[in-house]
Design a protein around this motif. Structure first.
Motif, mmCIF file in Angstrom:
data_model
loop_
_atom_site.group_PDB
_atom_site.id
_atom_site.type_symbol
_atom_site.label_atom_id
_atom_site.label_comp_id
_atom_site.label_asym_id
_atom_site.label_seq_id
_atom_site.Cartn_x
_atom_site.Cartn_y
_atom_site.Cartn_z
ATOM 1 N N ALA A 72 0.832 -1.210 0.000
ATOM 2 C CA ALA A 72 0.000 0.000 0.000
ATOM 3 C C ALA A 72 0.860 1.251 0.000
ATOM 4 C CB ALA A 72 -0.938 -0.001 1.202
ATOM 5 N N ASN A 73 1.901 1.276 0.801
ATOM 6 C CA ASN A 73 2.776 2.446 0.879
ATOM 7 C C ASN A 73 3.509 2.674 -0.437
ATOM 8 O OD1 ASN A 73 1.963 2.884 3.506
ATOM 9 N ND2 ASN A 73 3.663 1.758 4.380
ATOM 10 N N GLN A 74 3.983 1.600 -1.039
ATOM 11 C CA GLN A 74 4.659 1.730 -2.329
ATOM 12 C C GLN A 74 3.685 2.256 -3.390
ATOM 13 O OE1 GLN A 74 6.461 -1.873 -3.806
ATOM 14 N NE2 GLN A 74 6.915 -0.977 -5.782
ATOM 15 N N TRP A 75 2.478 1.737 -3.402
ATOM 16 C CA TRP A 75 1.465 2.119 -4.388
ATOM 17 C C TRP A 75 1.095 3.598 -4.267
ATOM 18 C CZ3 TRP A 75 -4.095 2.749 -3.634
ATOM 19 C CH2 TRP A 75 -4.815 2.864 -4.819
ATOM 20 N N THR A 76 0.946 4.081 -3.038
ATOM 21 C CA THR A 76 0.499 5.468 -2.846
ATOM 22 C C THR A 76 1.614 6.488 -3.025
ATOM 23 O OG1 THR A 76 0.805 5.323 -0.444
ATOM 24 C CG2 THR A 76 -1.412 4.848 -1.307
ATOM 25 N N THR A 77 2.869 6.072 -2.983
ATOM 26 C CA THR A 77 3.973 7.029 -3.052
ATOM 27 C C THR A 77 4.753 6.973 -4.368
ATOM 28 O OG1 THR A 77 5.475 5.480 -1.962
ATOM 29 C CG2 THR A 77 4.288 7.054 -0.549
ATOM 30 N N THR A 78 4.284 6.186 -5.320
ATOM 31 C CA THR A 78 4.975 6.065 -6.611
ATOM 32 C C THR A 78 3.968 6.242 -7.746
ATOM 33 O OG1 THR A 78 4.630 3.674 -6.812
ATOM 34 C CG2 THR A 78 6.611 4.406 -5.615
ATOM 35 N N ASP A 79 4.476 6.129 -8.969
ATOM 36 C CA ASP A 79 3.622 6.202 -10.163
ATOM 37 C C ASP A 79 2.925 4.876 -10.450
ATOM 38 O OD1 ASP A 79 4.321 8.821 -10.564
ATOM 39 O OD2 ASP A 79 5.856 8.367 -12.068
#
Length: 107
Positions: A72-79
Motif C-alpha cells: 500500500a505504501n509503495q502504491w500510494t507514493t509512486t507512479d
C-alpha cells in the motif's frame, strides 16, 4: 471510489483524493444505500493492514479489501497505477482482486 464485481473478480478504482486519504489514514470507504434503514446499505472499503497477504472480508453488509502495508505504501507514493492479487478461496475457487488509481476521474 468505484467498485466493480464481475465473475470471480473484484476491482476498486480510487480517485486522486481517495488515494491521498488512503495514504494518510490507511482506510477509504464508500456506502451505497439500498433501502430506507441505515442497515440497508452496502459498505465497501480499502484498508492498509500489517500482514503479508491481501485479504477480503465480507459480513454485515460490508466488503473490505485489506492490503499489506508495504504494498500500500509503495502504491500510494509512486507512479505505480495498480495492485493485484489472486486469492485462493478453495481448492477450485479463486478471487482476483485489482486496485487501481483512477487519476483521470473528476467526480
Amino acid at each position: 471510489m468505484k467498485l466493480r464485481i464481475e465473475d470471480n473478480s473484484l476491482r476498486l478504482r480510487l480517485s486522486e483524493a481517495e488515494v491521498h486519504q488512503f495514504a494518510e489514514t490507511g482506510r477509504v470507504a464508500a456506502v451505497v444505500p439500498l433501502g430506507p434503514a441505515a442497515t440497508d446499505a452496502l459498505t465497501y472499503a480499502l484498508e492498509r493492514v500489517e500482514t503479508e497477504h491481501f485479504r477480503v472480508s465480507y459480513g454485515a453488509g460490508a466488503i473490505t479489501v485489506k492490503v499489506p502495508a508495504t504494498l500500500a505504501n509503495q502504491w500510494t507514493t509512486t507512479d505505480q497505477n495498480g495492485l493485484s492479487a489472486t486469492l485462493l478461496l478453495t481448492d477450485t475457487q479463486s478471487l482476483k482482486v485489482l486496485i487501481e488509481k483512477d487519476l483521470d476521474c473528476r467526480h
